[in-house]
Design an enzyme around this catalytic site. Structure first.
Site, PDB file in Angstrom:
ATOM      1  N   ASP A 219       0.851  -1.196   0.000  1.00 30.95           N
ATOM      2  CA  ASP A 219       0.000   0.000   0.000  1.00 30.95           C
ATOM      3  C   ASP A 219       0.886   1.246   0.000  1.00 30.95           C
ATOM      4  O   ASP A 219       2.012   1.193  -0.487  1.00 30.95           O
ATOM      5  CB  ASP A 219      -0.985  -0.047   1.180  1.00 30.95           C
ATOM      6  CG  ASP A 219      -2.304   0.638   0.829  1.00 30.95           C
ATOM      7  OD1 ASP A 219      -2.270   1.817   0.482  1.00 30.95           O
ATOM      8  OD2 ASP A 219      -3.359  -0.022   0.883  1.00 30.95           O
ATOM      9  N   HIS A 242       2.169   1.912  -3.279  1.00 31.24           N
ATOM     10  CA  HIS A 242       1.311   2.906  -3.921  1.00 31.24           C
ATOM     11  C   HIS A 242       1.884   4.316  -3.888  1.00 31.24           C
ATOM     12  O   HIS A 242       1.198   5.272  -4.211  1.00 31.24           O
ATOM     13  CB  HIS A 242      -0.084   2.889  -3.280  1.00 31.24           C
ATOM     14  CG  HIS A 242      -0.811   1.591  -3.481  1.00 31.24           C
ATOM     15  ND1 HIS A 242      -2.070   1.342  -2.989  1.00 31.24           N
ATOM     16  CD2 HIS A 242      -0.446   0.446  -4.128  1.00 31.24           C
ATOM     17  CE1 HIS A 242      -2.447   0.111  -3.328  1.00 31.24           C
ATOM     18  NE2 HIS A 242      -1.482  -0.456  -4.008  1.00 31.24           N
TER      19      HIS A 242
END
Ligand SMILES: *[C@@H]1O[C@H](CO)[C@@H](O)[C@H](O)[C@H]1NC(C)=O
Length: 393
Positions: A219, A242
């Site tokens: 993430d 991310h």
């Protein structure tokens, strides 16, 4: 005549100020409370007891965790303490329960609350999170959401240095409602497909500095939540994951803004995003302003520069609504490298609250060795120096 007493007084003052007795930290080993470095024995109580001793002391204290592997359930390092100088020095590895259900519904594994002047140095945290991931994939809803590995909450004057954090069940490190925090030389790693394993999440905090760290997860590398100001991020490598994200902001209608964030000298390797600002597409009084993204190298990044004000997962709670979050004074300076998609720069701002004061300066992003593309909606600002793809501001 009064010279001698004066001299003695002076010597006394000098002696006291430099005395090793006055300043030596008391040393507390977790072993003395029965912690076992065998990777099996539950050492939760021993850690809690060592903490209690350090916390109750008015003298600086060092809690030492020697080499070896310590099995720990949830530990709350609770303040307020009498002590404002506690060093937790970890030479070994702290291991979360292998059955993730033990702490998976507890939100936190290791949490410091209401403390001041705590330094956490060295060590490895092993969240043993891969089990959570497998279970979430298989049975979804009945699965606990997982625990954050390390959190500092409502605390001041904190340092985290030389720590490694592996395979958290959820976020790896959370800084919540803190003042003056330095995170330095930290290594975070989790599988690229492990959900919600953000590297470092900062929210409602001021004066946080993140330096010289390497973060690869499934993430966000660093995520920046509402109420963050005076945040400095420098020399951080991200990937997989991310990227660095301000947001998601504007989930709530009443929300503290984000301001004065510097993200400097970063690399993004194979990440989904590079530098991102993300807000929900719903009403809010939130904002993001005075943001500087400077000196970034992108390697094969899907969305190197992105502002997305239409976040609405599942299109459930915001159809037809626009973001109330005001984004202003965001500078992108010396950002270069390669995009993994044709669209390397995307400013998708709110219809009712257009982005303003966006600056692009010396940006060069390519796609397959050709200039990439840029798209703007509701975004105003200026470009200077070489800007490729051509600015759409
Ligand atoms: C912005 O934040 C930095 C720390 O990141 C701080 O040194 C500086 O004083 C802040 N600027 C303002 C105007 O508050």
């Amino acid at each position: 005549m009064a010279l001698l007493p004066l001299l003695i007084n002076l010597l006394f003052i000098i002696f006291c100020a430099s005395s090793p007795f006055a300043r030596a930290a008391q040393l507390i080993s977790v072993l003395s409370y029965g912690a076992m470095p065998d990777g099996k024995t539950d050492s939760t109580k021993a850690f809690a007891a060592a903490w209690s001793q350090a916390c109750a002391s008015t003298q600086p204290a060092t809690i030492s965790v020697p080499k070896g592997s310590f099995s720990l359930g949830q530990v709350r390092f609770q303040g307020p303490c009498k002590n404002t100088a506690i060093l937790l020095r970890i030479d070994g590895t702290l291991v979360a329960p292998s059955d993730y259900k033990v702490i998976g519904s507890a939100q936190n594994w290791l949490i410091f609350e209401h403390v001041s002047g705590v330094t956490l140095s060295g060590g490895t945290l092993d969240g043993q999170g891969s089990g959570t991931m497998v279970m979430q994939k298989n049975s979804g809803k009945d699965c606990p959401s997982g625990a954050t590995s390390l959190e500092f909450s409502n605390s001041n004057n904190i340092a985290i240095t030389g720590l490694a954090s592996l395979n958290s069940q959820m976020f790896h490190i959370v800084i919540n409602a803190c003042h003056n925090v330095e995170v330095q030389g930290v290594k975070v790693s989790a599988a690229g497909d492990s959900p919600n394993t953000d590297g470092i999440h900062v929210q409602a905090s001021t004066g946080v500095t993140i330096l010289n760290s390497r973060i690869g997860t499934g993430d966000d590398c660093v995520s920046i939540g509402p109420g963050t100001s005076n945040l400095w991020i420098e020399n951080v490598g991200c990937g997989p994951g991310h990227g660095i994200s301000i947001g998601s902001l504007g989930k709530d209608s009443q929300e503290a803004g984000v301001q004065n964030v510097t993200v400097k000298t970063t690399t993004f390797t194979g990440t989904e995003n590079g530098v991102r600002i993300k807000t929900w597409g719903r009403p809010s009084n939130g904002f993001a302003r005075n943001i500087l993204f400077q000196h970034s190298v992108m390697t094969n990044v899907q969305n190197p520069i992105v502002i997305d004000q239409n976040y609405c997962p599942g299109e459930k709670d915001c159809p037809g609504q626009v973001s109330g979050v005001k984004i202003s004074d965001v500078t992108y300076q010396d950002i270069h490298g390669s995009s993994a998609t044709e669209l390397a720069v995307k400013f998708d701002c709110s219809k009712t609250n257009p982005c303003s004061g966006i600056k692009l300066e010396d940006v060069k992003l390519t796609y397959k060795n050709q200039p990439a593309e840029a798209s703007c909606s509701n975004a105003g600002g200026v470009a200077s120096g070489l800007v490729q793809p051509t600015s759409c501001l």
